[in-house]
Scaffold this motif. Structure first.
Motif, PDB file in Angstrom:
ATOM      1  N   SER A  83       0.845  -1.201   0.000  1.00 47.86           N
ATOM      2  CA  SER A  83       0.000   0.000   0.000  1.00 47.86           C
ATOM      3  C   SER A  83       0.882   1.254   0.000  1.00 47.86           C
ATOM      4  CB  SER A  83      -0.936  -0.009   1.203  1.00 47.86           C
ATOM      5  OG  SER A  83      -0.198  -0.150   2.387  1.00 47.86           O
ATOM      6  N   LYS A  84       1.509   1.491  -1.135  1.00 48.78           N
ATOM      7  CA  LYS A  84       2.464   2.594  -1.277  1.00 48.78           C
ATOM      8  C   LYS A  84       1.813   3.952  -1.021  1.00 48.78           C
ATOM      9  CE  LYS A  84       5.552   2.518  -4.685  1.00 48.78           C
ATOM     10  NZ  LYS A  84       6.157   2.724  -6.022  1.00 48.78           N
ATOM     11  N   ILE A  85       0.567   4.127  -1.414  1.00 49.83           N
ATOM     12  CA  ILE A  85      -0.123   5.409  -1.240  1.00 49.83           C
ATOM     13  C   ILE A  85      -0.264   5.743   0.248  1.00 49.83           C
ATOM     14  CG2 ILE A  85      -2.311   6.635  -1.579  1.00 49.83           C
ATOM     15  CD1 ILE A  85      -2.526   5.144  -4.272  1.00 49.83           C
ATOM     16  N   ALA A  86      -0.618   4.749   1.059  1.00 48.18           N
ATOM     17  CA  ALA A  86      -0.752   4.975   2.499  1.00 48.18           C
ATOM     18  C   ALA A  86       0.593   5.349   3.112  1.00 48.18           C
ATOM     19  CB  ALA A  86      -1.313   3.734   3.177  1.00 48.18           C
ATOM     20  N   VAL A  87       1.660   4.730   2.637  1.00 49.92           N
ATOM     21  CA  VAL A  87       3.009   5.025   3.141  1.00 49.92           C
ATOM     22  C   VAL A  87       3.403   6.451   2.750  1.00 49.92           C
ATOM     23  CG1 VAL A  87       5.444   4.373   3.028  1.00 49.92           C
ATOM     24  CG2 VAL A  87       3.680   2.598   3.109  1.00 49.92           C
ATOM     25  N   ILE A  88       3.108   6.844   1.519  1.00 45.34           N
ATOM     26  CA  ILE A  88       3.411   8.210   1.064  1.00 45.34           C
ATOM     27  C   ILE A  88       2.679   9.224   1.948  1.00 45.34           C
ATOM     28  CG2 ILE A  88       3.087   9.880  -0.812  1.00 45.34           C
ATOM     29  CD1 ILE A  88       3.534   7.513  -2.768  1.00 45.34           C
ATOM     30  N   LYS A  89       1.409   8.961   2.245  1.00 49.46           N
ATOM     31  CA  LYS A  89       0.642   9.863   3.098  1.00 49.46           C
ATOM     32  C   LYS A  89       1.249   9.949   4.492  1.00 49.46           C
ATOM     33  CE  LYS A  89      -3.853   9.368   0.835  1.00 49.46           C
ATOM     34  NZ  LYS A  89      -5.228   8.874   0.973  1.00 49.46           N
ATOM     35  N   ALA A  90       1.678   8.810   5.041  1.00 49.38           N
ATOM     36  CA  ALA A  90       2.275   8.795   6.379  1.00 49.38           C
ATOM     37  C   ALA A  90       3.590   9.573   6.404  1.00 49.38           C
ATOM     38  CB  ALA A  90       2.503   7.356   6.842  1.00 49.38           C
ATOM     39  N   VAL A  91       4.421   9.396   5.374  1.00 50.76           N
ATOM     40  CA  VAL A  91       5.698  10.120   5.290  1.00 50.76           C
ATOM     41  C   VAL A  91       5.434  11.612   5.135  1.00 50.76           C
ATOM     42  CG1 VAL A  91       7.747  10.504   3.850  1.00 50.76           C
ATOM     43  CG2 VAL A  91       7.039   8.176   4.404  1.00 50.76           C
ATOM     44  N   LYS A  92       4.476  11.961   4.265  1.00 51.40           N
ATOM     45  CA  LYS A  92       4.139  13.366   4.020  1.00 51.40           C
ATOM     46  C   LYS A  92       3.700  14.044   5.313  1.00 51.40           C
ATOM     47  CE  LYS A  92       0.847  16.120   1.296  1.00 51.40           C
ATOM     48  NZ  LYS A  92       0.156  16.773   2.393  1.00 51.40           N
ATOM     49  N   GLU A  93       2.844  13.387   6.061  1.00 53.20           N
ATOM     50  CA  GLU A  93       2.319  13.957   7.305  1.00 53.20           C
ATOM     51  C   GLU A  93       3.395  14.042   8.389  1.00 53.20           C
ATOM     52  OE1 GLU A  93      -0.430  12.355  10.873  1.00 53.20           O
ATOM     53  OE2 GLU A  93      -1.286  12.136   8.874  1.00 53.20           O
ATOM     54  N   GLU A 124       7.920   5.891  17.407  1.00 55.88           N
ATOM     55  CA  GLU A 124       6.548   6.306  17.076  1.00 55.88           C
ATOM     56  C   GLU A 124       6.393   6.495  15.563  1.00 55.88           C
ATOM     57  OE1 GLU A 124       3.816  10.233  17.823  1.00 55.88           O
ATOM     58  OE2 GLU A 124       5.093   9.563  19.474  1.00 55.88           O
ATOM     59  N   PHE A 125       7.383   7.130  14.946  1.00 55.70           N
ATOM     60  CA  PHE A 125       7.386   7.353  13.504  1.00 55.70           C
ATOM     61  C   PHE A 125       7.394   6.005  12.778  1.00 55.70           C
ATOM     62  CE2 PHE A 125      10.107   9.126   9.782  1.00 55.70           C
ATOM     63  CZ  PHE A 125       8.986   9.304   8.998  1.00 55.70           C
ATOM     64  N   ALA A 126       8.222   5.073  13.243  1.00 62.68           N
ATOM     65  CA  ALA A 126       8.313   3.750  12.630  1.00 62.68           C
ATOM     66  C   ALA A 126       6.979   3.007  12.742  1.00 62.68           C
ATOM     67  CB  ALA A 126       9.432   2.940  13.281  1.00 62.68           C
ATOM     68  N   LYS A 127       6.301   3.138  13.895  1.00 65.68           N
ATOM     69  CA  LYS A 127       5.000   2.476  14.074  1.00 65.68           C
ATOM     70  C   LYS A 127       3.976   3.002  13.071  1.00 65.68           C
ATOM     71  CE  LYS A 127       5.363   1.339  18.965  1.00 65.68           C
ATOM     72  NZ  LYS A 127       4.888   1.650  20.318  1.00 65.68           N
ATOM     73  N   LYS A 128       3.977   4.332  12.846  1.00 62.84           N
ATOM     74  CA  LYS A 128       3.035   4.929  11.885  1.00 62.84           C
ATOM     75  C   LYS A 128       3.294   4.389  10.477  1.00 62.84           C
ATOM     76  CE  LYS A 128       2.225   9.311  14.251  1.00 62.84           C
ATOM     77  NZ  LYS A 128       2.407  10.766  14.206  1.00 62.84           N
ATOM     78  N   LEU A 129       4.560   4.300  10.111  1.00 66.41           N
ATOM     79  CA  LEU A 129       4.900   3.799   8.780  1.00 66.41           C
ATOM     80  C   LEU A 129       4.558   2.324   8.638  1.00 66.41           C
ATOM     81  CD1 LEU A 129       8.307   5.619   8.248  1.00 66.41           C
ATOM     82  CD2 LEU A 129       6.143   6.133   7.145  1.00 66.41           C
ATOM     83  N   GLU A 130       4.838   1.542   9.682  1.00 65.23           N
ATOM     84  CA  GLU A 130       4.519   0.114   9.638  1.00 65.23           C
ATOM     85  C   GLU A 130       3.014  -0.101   9.582  1.00 65.23           C
ATOM     86  OE1 GLU A 130       6.736  -1.262  13.012  1.00 65.23           O
ATOM     87  OE2 GLU A 130       8.574  -1.511  11.829  1.00 65.23           O
ATOM     88  N   ALA A 131       2.258   0.742  10.271  1.00 61.22           N
ATOM     89  CA  ALA A 131       0.796   0.640  10.239  1.00 61.22           C
ATOM     90  C   ALA A 131       0.282   0.920   8.819  1.00 61.22           C
ATOM     91  CB  ALA A 131       0.176   1.623  11.223  1.00 61.22           C
ATOM     92  N   ALA A 132       1.012   1.747   8.081  1.00 62.57           N
ATOM     93  CA  ALA A 132       0.617   2.054   6.708  1.00 62.57           C
ATOM     94  C   ALA A 132       1.069   0.968   5.723  1.00 62.57           C
ATOM     95  CB  ALA A 132       1.223   3.396   6.276  1.00 62.57           C
ATOM     96  N   GLY A 133       1.886   0.004   6.217  1.00 61.98           N
ATOM     97  CA  GLY A 133       2.298  -1.109   5.370  1.00 61.98           C
ATOM     98  C   GLY A 133       3.760  -1.097   4.966  1.00 61.98           C
ATOM     99  N   ALA A 134       4.550  -0.180   5.488  1.00 59.71           N
ATOM    100  CA  ALA A 134       5.958  -0.076   5.103  1.00 59.71           C
ATOM    101  C   ALA A 134       6.829  -0.955   5.997  1.00 59.71           C
ATOM    102  CB  ALA A 134       6.427   1.372   5.214  1.00 59.71           C
ATOM    103  N   LYS A 135       8.017  -1.262   5.501  1.00 65.54           N
ATOM    104  CA  LYS A 135       9.030  -1.943   6.310  1.00 65.54           C
ATOM    105  C   LYS A 135      10.079  -0.889   6.664  1.00 65.54           C
ATOM    106  CE  LYS A 135       8.355  -6.466   4.279  1.00 65.54           C
ATOM    107  NZ  LYS A 135       8.912  -7.503   3.429  1.00 65.54           N
ATOM    108  N   VAL A 136      10.347  -0.753   7.965  1.00 66.06           N
ATOM    109  CA  VAL A 136      11.213   0.308   8.462  1.00 66.06           C
ATOM    110  C   VAL A 136      12.327  -0.291   9.305  1.00 66.06           C
ATOM    111  CG1 VAL A 136      11.249   2.423   9.853  1.00 66.06           C
ATOM    112  CG2 VAL A 136       9.233   1.858   8.529  1.00 66.06           C
ATOM    113  N   THR A 137      13.512   0.331   9.236  1.00 67.95           N
ATOM    114  CA  THR A 137      14.637  -0.079  10.052  1.00 67.95           C
ATOM    115  C   THR A 137      15.097   1.105  10.889  1.00 67.95           C
ATOM    116  OG1 THR A 137      15.362  -1.565   8.301  1.00 67.95           O
ATOM    117  CG2 THR A 137      16.971  -1.043  10.003  1.00 67.95           C
ATOM    118  N   LEU A 138      15.257   0.882  12.194  1.00 65.52           N
ATOM    119  CA  LEU A 138      15.825   1.905  13.061  1.00 65.52           C
ATOM    120  C   LEU A 138      17.293   1.627  13.217  1.00 65.52           C
ATOM    121  CD1 LEU A 138      13.141   2.190  15.881  1.00 65.52           C
ATOM    122  CD2 LEU A 138      13.457   3.662  13.917  1.00 65.52           C
ATOM    123  N   LYS A 139      18.119   2.639  12.983  1.00 62.72           N
ATOM    124  CA  LYS A 139      19.565   2.448  13.074  1.00 62.72           C
ATOM    125  C   LYS A 139      20.130   3.310  14.169  1.00 62.72           C
ATOM    126  CE  LYS A 139      20.259   1.068   8.349  1.00 62.72           C
ATOM    127  NZ  LYS A 139      21.063   1.154   7.176  1.00 62.72           N
TER     128      LYS A 139
END
Length: 139
Positions: A83-93, A124-139
């Motif tokens: 769901s790339k659109i949801a991820v784009i919206k989450a990143v934008k916000e 918190e940011f990673a949780k929002k992105l994961e909820a939108a369907g993205a895979k995130v890595t914290l470094k």
């Protein structure tokens, strides 16, 4: 999180810009995030420096490297998912970007979205992105 970002600059004292730099500062203020990123890369190549090294060196010298590593994290988008659109919206916000800038970051995955965040904010940011369907890595 967005409220914290909006209130922080209001608390800071206004910066006095010398007249010889006014035009340059106005041009930088008018740039998009992607244009600023490109400018930083050009300046790094031109002068053989790294903006990241300068940013990390300041806090590391004052607080000590071990403390700096423990208190901050970088958020990297490794995959946009189905769901790339949801991820784009989450990143934008979350990053207060324009639609095109957010889309470019998501399309360019894997890409570093934000560096030097507090660990709690990064999680918190990673949780929002994961909820939108993205895979995130914290470094």
């Amino acid at each position: 999180m967005a409220d914290e970002m909006n209130t922080a600059p209001a608390e800071e004292a206004p910066v006095e810009v010398p007249s010889k730099f006014k035009k340059l500062v106005e041009e930088v203020e008018a740039m998009t995030v992607l244009e600023l990123s490109e400018l930083v890369k050009v300046l790094e190549k031109k002068f053989g420096v790294s903006a990241a090294a300068v940013a990390v060196a300041g806090p590391a010298a004052a607080a000590g490297p071990a403390e700096d590593v423990k208190s901050t994290a970088d958020v990297e988008l490794t995959d946009a998912g189905a769901s790339k659109i949801a991820v784009i919206k989450a990143v934008k916000e979350a990053l207060a970007l324009g639609l095109k800038e957010a889309k470019d970051l998501v399309d360019g995955a894997p890409s570093m979205l934000k560096t030097g965040m507090k660990k709690e904010d990064a999680a918190e940011f990673a949780k929002k992105l994961e909820a939108a369907g993205a895979k995130v890595t914290l470094k």
